[in-house]
Design a protein around this motif. Sequence first.
Motif, short mmCIF file in Angstrom:
data_model
loop_
_atom_site.label_atom_id
_atom_site.label_comp_id
_atom_site.label_asym_id
_atom_site.label_seq_id
_atom_site.Cartn_x
_atom_site.Cartn_y
_atom_site.Cartn_z
N PRO A 51 -4.47 6.55 0.33
CA PRO A 51 -3.94 4.76 0.98
C PRO A 51 -4.55 4.24 -0.73
O PRO A 51 -5.53 4.18 -1.06
CB PRO A 51 -4.39 4.15 1.79
CG PRO A 51 -4.78 4.75 2.61
CD PRO A 51 -5.62 5.81 1.85
N ALA A 68 2.24 -1.96 4.71
CA ALA A 68 2.01 -3.45 4.63
C ALA A 68 2.03 -4.26 3.35
O ALA A 68 0.92 -4.67 2.74
CB ALA A 68 0.29 -2.93 5.19
N THR A 89 1.57 -5.48 9.04
CA THR A 89 1.06 -4.46 8.95
C THR A 89 1.64 -3.85 8.58
O THR A 89 2.48 -3.46 7.88
CB THR A 89 1.41 -4.49 10.94
OG1 THR A 89 2.38 -4.07 11.08
CG2 THR A 89 1.12 -5.45 11.41
N ASP A 90 0.81 -2.05 9.02
CA ASP A 90 0.99 -0.75 8.35
C ASP A 90 2.08 -0.37 9.15
O ASP A 90 3.06 0.87 8.01
CB ASP A 90 -0.13 0.30 8.48
CG ASP A 90 -1.49 0.12 7.95
OD1 ASP A 90 -1.19 -1.13 6.38
OD2 ASP A 90 -2.06 0.68 8.15
N ARG A 118 1.01 -0.99 0.28
CA ARG A 118 -0.10 0.08 0.06
C ARG A 118 0.62 1.23 0.12
O ARG A 118 2.29 1.19 0.74
CB ARG A 118 -0.83 0.00 1.44
CG ARG A 118 -1.74 -1.36 1.51
CD ARG A 118 -2.85 -1.74 2.30
NE ARG A 118 -3.40 -0.07 2.55
CZ ARG A 118 -4.21 0.40 2.84
NH1 ARG A 118 -4.12 -0.19 4.24
NH2 ARG A 118 -5.55 1.17 3.25
#
Length: 116
Positions: free
Chosen positions: A42, A72, A104-105, A34
Amino acid sequence: MRLRHSLAAACGALALTATLATPAHAATGDFGYRFVGLDGYPQTVALHDPASGECVTIPEAADPAASAPAFAPHNDTDEYAIVFTEPDCTGDSWTLRPHGRPATDRLKLRSVVFLR
């Protein structure tokens, strides 16, 4: 004696030629990530069957002075993905397993390389 050296040199040259003539290999599957688009939202992108053994700088995050890093990553290929915090596969790195779960982000990246 000269014949042995000539034969050895010819065999070495043949082996080198065979090695260089092999086709490029690609990881099979998708590598997603992303990034924040120009509109501030995003967006999700996927690299389909990315080249193996070649550093891929994420185009949307290539310039640290002008863009935020991508984030991510999700490695859904059949090879290990090593993600890097800087372009050209430099900086800190993390390894993502083949067909792994999405990260995870918080995991940021600017480049990636795929290895068996």
